[in-house]
Design an enzyme around this catalytic site. Structure first.
Site, PDB file in Angstrom:
ATOM      1  N   LYS A 117       0.796  -1.226   0.000  1.00 25.84           N
ATOM      2  CA  LYS A 117       0.000   0.000   0.000  1.00 25.84           C
ATOM      3  C   LYS A 117       0.831   1.280   0.000  1.00 25.84           C
ATOM      4  O   LYS A 117       0.392   2.286  -0.549  1.00 25.84           O
ATOM      5  CB  LYS A 117      -0.960  -0.033   1.167  1.00 25.84           C
ATOM      6  CG  LYS A 117      -1.963  -1.163   1.011  1.00 25.84           C
ATOM      7  CD  LYS A 117      -3.106  -0.936   1.902  1.00 25.84           C
ATOM      8  CE  LYS A 117      -4.266  -1.753   1.438  1.00 25.84           C
ATOM      9  NZ  LYS A 117      -5.492  -1.259   2.017  1.00 25.84           N
ATOM     10  N   LYS A 158      -2.673   2.111   9.341  1.00 24.66           N
ATOM     11  CA  LYS A 158      -3.050   1.038   8.414  1.00 24.66           C
ATOM     12  C   LYS A 158      -1.864   0.143   8.098  1.00 24.66           C
ATOM     13  O   LYS A 158      -0.734   0.606   7.999  1.00 24.66           O
ATOM     14  CB  LYS A 158      -3.576   1.644   7.095  1.00 24.66           C
ATOM     15  CG  LYS A 158      -4.826   2.485   7.265  1.00 24.66           C
ATOM     16  CD  LYS A 158      -5.181   3.237   5.996  1.00 24.66           C
ATOM     17  CE  LYS A 158      -5.964   2.403   5.022  1.00 24.66           C
ATOM     18  NZ  LYS A 158      -6.462   3.229   3.870  1.00 24.66           N
ATOM     19  N   LYS A 201      -4.739  10.594   7.370  1.00 24.69           N
ATOM     20  CA  LYS A 201      -5.764  11.401   8.010  1.00 24.69           C
ATOM     21  C   LYS A 201      -7.024  10.549   8.044  1.00 24.69           C
ATOM     22  O   LYS A 201      -7.365   9.900   7.061  1.00 24.69           O
ATOM     23  CB  LYS A 201      -5.997  12.672   7.195  1.00 24.69           C
ATOM     24  CG  LYS A 201      -7.150  13.491   7.685  1.00 24.69           C
ATOM     25  CD  LYS A 201      -6.822  14.977   7.654  1.00 24.69           C
ATOM     26  CE  LYS A 201      -7.737  15.750   8.588  1.00 24.69           C
ATOM     27  NZ  LYS A 201      -7.438  15.531  10.005  1.00 24.69           N
ATOM     28  N   LEU A 203     -10.779  10.217   7.763  1.00 24.42           N
ATOM     29  CA  LEU A 203     -11.901  11.006   7.250  1.00 24.42           C
ATOM     30  C   LEU A 203     -13.164  10.592   8.002  1.00 24.42           C
ATOM     31  O   LEU A 203     -13.421   9.393   8.177  1.00 24.42           O
ATOM     32  CB  LEU A 203     -12.062  10.767   5.748  1.00 24.42           C
ATOM     33  CG  LEU A 203     -10.812  11.076   4.892  1.00 24.42           C
ATOM     34  CD1 LEU A 203     -11.005  10.600   3.463  1.00 24.42           C
ATOM     35  CD2 LEU A 203     -10.520  12.569   4.903  1.00 24.42           C
ATOM     36  N   ASN A 289      -7.174  -2.351  -6.769  1.00 29.75           N
ATOM     37  CA  ASN A 289      -7.294  -3.801  -6.867  1.00 29.75           C
ATOM     38  C   ASN A 289      -7.031  -4.211  -8.312  1.00 29.75           C
ATOM     39  O   ASN A 289      -7.690  -3.732  -9.231  1.00 29.75           O
ATOM     40  CB  ASN A 289      -8.679  -4.261  -6.420  1.00 29.75           C
ATOM     41  CG  ASN A 289      -8.874  -4.033  -4.932  1.00 29.75           C
ATOM     42  OD1 ASN A 289      -7.953  -4.244  -4.149  1.00 29.75           O
ATOM     43  ND2 ASN A 289     -10.047  -3.571  -4.541  1.00 29.75           N
ATOM     44  N   ARG A 291      -7.609  -6.679 -10.270  1.00 22.84           N
ATOM     45  CA  ARG A 291      -8.399  -7.870 -10.628  1.00 22.84           C
ATOM     46  C   ARG A 291      -9.837  -7.450 -10.889  1.00 22.84           C
ATOM     47  O   ARG A 291     -10.188  -6.288 -10.725  1.00 22.84           O
ATOM     48  CB  ARG A 291      -8.371  -8.845  -9.451  1.00 22.84           C
ATOM     49  CG  ARG A 291      -8.855  -8.166  -8.165  1.00 22.84           C
ATOM     50  CD  ARG A 291      -9.140  -9.111  -7.046  1.00 22.84           C
ATOM     51  NE  ARG A 291      -9.305  -8.423  -5.781  1.00 22.84           N
ATOM     52  CZ  ARG A 291     -10.425  -7.857  -5.359  1.00 22.84           C
ATOM     53  NH1 ARG A 291     -11.505  -7.863  -6.118  1.00 22.84           N
ATOM     54  NH2 ARG A 291     -10.480  -7.253  -4.195  1.00 22.84           N
TER      55      ARG A 291
HETATM   56  P1  ADP Z   1      -8.348  -2.916   3.112  1.00 24.87           P
HETATM   57  O1  ADP Z   1      -7.441  -3.239   1.983  1.00 24.87           O
HETATM   58  O2  ADP Z   1      -7.895  -3.477   4.433  1.00 24.87           O
HETATM   59  O3  ADP Z   1      -9.782  -3.205   2.807  1.00 24.87           O
HETATM   60  P2  ADP Z   1      -8.685  -0.056   2.482  1.00 24.87           P
HETATM   61  O4  ADP Z   1      -7.556   0.889   2.401  1.00 24.87           O
HETATM   62  O5  ADP Z   1      -9.309  -0.499   1.198  1.00 24.87           O
HETATM   63  O6  ADP Z   1      -8.202  -1.330   3.343  1.00 24.87           O
HETATM   64  O7  ADP Z   1      -9.812   0.543   3.420  1.00 24.87           O
HETATM   65  C1  ADP Z   1     -10.934  -0.215   3.775  1.00 24.87           C
HETATM   66  C2  ADP Z   1     -12.001   0.675   4.364  1.00 24.87           C
HETATM   67  O8  ADP Z   1     -11.504   1.336   5.549  1.00 24.87           O
HETATM   68  C3  ADP Z   1     -12.472   1.807   3.461  1.00 24.87           C
HETATM   69  O9  ADP Z   1     -13.473   1.387   2.558  1.00 24.87           O
HETATM   70  C4  ADP Z   1     -13.004   2.780   4.498  1.00 24.87           C
HETATM   71  O10 ADP Z   1     -14.276   2.305   4.961  1.00 24.87           O
HETATM   72  C5  ADP Z   1     -12.008   2.661   5.644  1.00 24.87           C
HETATM   73  N1  ADP Z   1     -10.892   3.631   5.507  1.00 24.87           N
HETATM   74  C6  ADP Z   1      -9.699   3.420   4.874  1.00 24.87           C
HETATM   75  N2  ADP Z   1      -8.912   4.526   4.920  1.00 24.87           N
HETATM   76  C7  ADP Z   1      -9.606   5.474   5.617  1.00 24.87           C
HETATM   77  C8  ADP Z   1      -9.345   6.833   6.011  1.00 24.87           C
HETATM   78  N3  ADP Z   1      -8.184   7.455   5.729  1.00 24.87           N
HETATM   79  N4  ADP Z   1     -10.316   7.486   6.710  1.00 24.87           N
HETATM   80  C9  ADP Z   1     -11.479   6.871   7.033  1.00 24.87           C
HETATM   81  N5  ADP Z   1     -11.798   5.612   6.687  1.00 24.87           N
HETATM   82  C10 ADP Z   1     -10.874   4.898   5.996  1.00 24.87           C
END
Ligand code: ADP
Length: 448
Positions: A117, A158, A201, A203, A289, A291
């Protein structure tokens, strides 16, 4: 190069989905299955099938040796991985390549690039895609506070190797930071064998909006508009729609073009999805993604373009079947993920389906391998089908969905169908007024 026989390295509705595309293109099909799936529909409908191991996924659907052996035995010249399982496994793509078998998907290099990521975010910045403000790279316990102060609270920690929302922790203020970083790191280590984390950040009330792209690997790429997947539970999508009720045509075409241009620059090959959070008119990239996604049929419904046909075309060097100018967006589509789960607690409900009646009529598509008498094995995810409804307007689509949900019969197990009956009757949903927290709040508010 021509592809004459495709091995489908997956199961369930997506294996059937790919099989249908192959049949329409006159390409022979090979199904693979675990011993638990011997009676599955994808096995019955494929031209040939090979049993690749016992029920656990790691011994069958994730067993690269067995899958390559099945290709050799049947003479398959290409593999479609579907979604999940091996679809974003760069090593698998490399191994197929070494055996002279075409992987229907992007290059191993692009899978790796987007699989990490931090690298994905850096690449997005270089490609001109807007990202969430955050750390430039990995965050360590000793520099976390300084970075968090620069970004401004609340922040989200994350996992670099993340997926499925694991290894993700919010810190609302300075007091919560140390613990958030350490839990995110240990969760990431447990889930992915890698404790690297980064910071963004947080959101507060975004929507999840994602753009569908397809590239030919030669520098041509198109976008097929967006999908709104904000209705989620524990970061799992439940209901998706195209177009997003939150965007107008200008916003759609602008973000779509940014994504298509980025794919041109990368020389991306195959189908991909660029995921954003969207808040106050701004898009923030979260991941790509590499795919096909579960929710791809709603894009197919509003564009009339078969994404699996496109994937197979570009994998065989045949290029895209359409140019951006030829793509038109027509009407509105909604997908409901029908899971074998309790509609309130989401506890899996495997067992035998005693009656199964799929709805029909104009604008209705059911992608499912389920049938009366089918015994759902307890080893895999609980998605048993997808209901996709299309209408000329969002209102027509919602009215149709309401009608169709009443027709759908799945007896013998619990399913999420009753949840969708509640959602389709809800005023916020009717207004398109929801964000990524709406569904969890609703479930908490209406808990029995
Ligand atoms: P994963 O690959 O673990 O699914 P993502 O980066 O796709 O992680 O994020 C999954 C979900 O987490 C997003 O759809 C959203 O609901 C929440 N999320 C991710 N990043 C943020 C952020 N910076 N602020 C608020 N919610 C977030």
């Amino acid at each position: 190069m021509t592809i004459s026989k495709i091995l489908i390295a997956n199961r369930g509705e997506i294996a059937l989905r790919v099989l249908r595309a192959c049949k329409e293109l006159g390409i022979a099909t090979v199904a693979v299955h675990s011993t638990a799936d011997a009676d599955a529909m994808h096995v019955r409908l494929a031209d040939e099938s090979v049993c690749i191991g016992p029920p656990p996924s790691r011994d069958s659907y994730l067993n690269i040796h067995q899958i390559v052996a099945a290709c050799e035995i049947t003479g398959a010249d290409a593999v479609h991985p579907g979604y999940g399982f091996l679809s974003e496994n760069a090593k698998f793509a490399d191994i197929l390549d070494a055996h002279g078998i075409t992987f229907i998907g992007p290059t191993a290099e692009h899978i790796r690039l987007m699989g990490d990521k931090i690298t994905a975010k850096k690449t997005a910045v270089e490609l001109g895609i807007p990202v969430v403000p955050g750390s430039a790279g990995e965050v360590l316990p000793e520099n976390a506070m300084e970075i968090a102060r620069q970004i401004g609270f609340p922040v989200l920690i994350k996992a670099t190797a993340g997926g499925g929302g694991r290894g993700m922790k919010v810190a609302k203020n300075e007091t919560e930071l140390e613990e958030a970083v350490s839990t995110a790191r240990s969760e990431a280590l447990a889930a992915f064998g890698n404790d690297a984390v980064y910071m963004e950040k947080y959101l507060g009330h975004p929507r999840h909006i994602e753009v569908q792209v397809v590239g030919d690997g030669e520098g041509n790429a198109i976008h097929l508009g967006e999908r709104d997947c904000s209705l989620q539970r524990r970061h799992q999508k439940v209901w998706e729609e195209a177009n997003s009720p939150a965007l107008n045509v200008e916003q759609r075409m602008k973000i779509g073009q940014i994504c298509a241009d980025a794919m041109k620059k990368m020389k991306y090959r195959g189908a991909g999805t660029i995921e954003f959070l969207y808040e106050n008119g701004e898009f923030y990239f979260i991941e790509m993604n590499t795919r096909l996604q579960v929710e791809h049929p709603i894009t197919e419904a509003i564009t009339g373009i078969d994404l699996v046909h496109e994937q197979i075309r570009v994998a065989s060097g045949g290029g895209l079947s359409v140019t951006q100018d030829e793509i038109t967006f027509s009407g509105h589509a909604i997908e409901c993920r029908i899971n074998a789960e309790d509609p309130r607690t989401f506890v899996p409900s495997p067992g035998t389906i005693t009656h199964f009646h799929a709805p029909g009529g104009l604008g209705v598509r059911v992608d499912s391998g389920a049938y009366a008498g089918y015994k759902i094995p307890p080893y895999y995810d609980s998605l048993i089908g997808k209901l996709i409804v299309h209408g000329r307007t969002r209102v027509e689509c919602m009215m149709r969905l309401r009608r169709v949900l009443d027709e759908f019969v799945v007896d013998g197990i619990k399913t999420t169908l009753p949840l969708f009956q509640d959602l389709v009757a809800n005023q916020d949903i009717a207004n398109g007024d929801y964000d990524i927290h709406w569904l969890e709040d609703y479930l908490a508010r209406t808990a029995p």
